[in-house]
Design a protein around this motif. Sequence first.
Motif, short mmCIF file in Angstrom:
data_model
loop_
_atom_site.label_atom_id
_atom_site.label_comp_id
_atom_site.label_asym_id
_atom_site.label_seq_id
_atom_site.Cartn_x
_atom_site.Cartn_y
_atom_site.Cartn_z
N ALA A 1 -18.35 32.45 39.02
CA ALA A 1 -18.41 31.15 38.35
C ALA A 1 -19.67 31.11 37.49
O ALA A 1 -20.74 31.52 37.94
N GLU A 2 -19.50 30.67 36.26
CA GLU A 2 -20.63 30.51 35.35
C GLU A 2 -20.40 29.25 34.53
O GLU A 2 -19.41 29.17 33.79
N GLY A 3 -21.30 28.30 34.67
CA GLY A 3 -21.11 27.02 33.98
C GLY A 3 -19.84 26.36 34.46
O GLY A 3 -19.62 26.22 35.66
N ASP A 4 -18.98 25.96 33.50
CA ASP A 4 -17.72 25.31 33.88
C ASP A 4 -16.54 26.28 33.85
O ASP A 4 -15.40 25.87 33.95
N GLN A 5 -16.82 27.58 33.74
CA GLN A 5 -15.76 28.58 33.77
C GLN A 5 -15.80 29.35 35.08
O GLN A 5 -16.86 29.78 35.53
N VAL A 6 -14.63 29.51 35.66
CA VAL A 6 -14.49 30.16 36.97
C VAL A 6 -13.46 31.28 36.86
O VAL A 6 -12.45 31.13 36.18
N ASP B 1 -22.59 23.21 41.93
CA ASP B 1 -23.50 24.29 42.27
C ASP B 1 -23.15 24.93 43.62
O ASP B 1 -23.54 26.07 43.88
N GLN B 2 -22.45 24.18 44.47
CA GLN B 2 -22.16 24.66 45.81
C GLN B 2 -20.71 25.02 46.07
O GLN B 2 -20.42 25.83 46.95
N GLN B 3 -19.78 24.44 45.29
CA GLN B 3 -18.36 24.64 45.58
C GLN B 3 -17.52 24.77 44.31
O GLN B 3 -17.87 24.24 43.27
#
Length: 112
Positions: free
Chosen positions: A62-67, A99-101
């Motif tokens: 996961a990076e930013g809003d892309q998973v 940040d956690q899930q």
Amino acid sequence: MPPVRRAAGLFAGLALGLAVLAGCSSQGASTDCGLDACTVTFERGVDARASIFGVEAKLVGAEGDQVTVEVAGEQLSLTVGQQAAEAGGFAVTLDSVTDQQVKIRVSRNPSN
């Protein structure tokens, strides 16, 4: 409805519910499953994976809003609000990223 038929129906419903719940397992993730869809919440920073509907779903990154997730052996890049992507006969959407899930929804594809 006669009591015997009512009891048989109740027993069948309970058995089906237990079968659905027994079909899910996870590591570093939690699942909330119904008959046709599961919500999987992955913990970030761990080897997070879940077995749902007989296939594995895992958080790749996961990076930013892309998973990036892998469902039924297929890697998918998802963003929140994106249309469902298909993998192994399932429709997969990204519900949220923190940040956690990471939370995804995996649905049985009605066209299969």
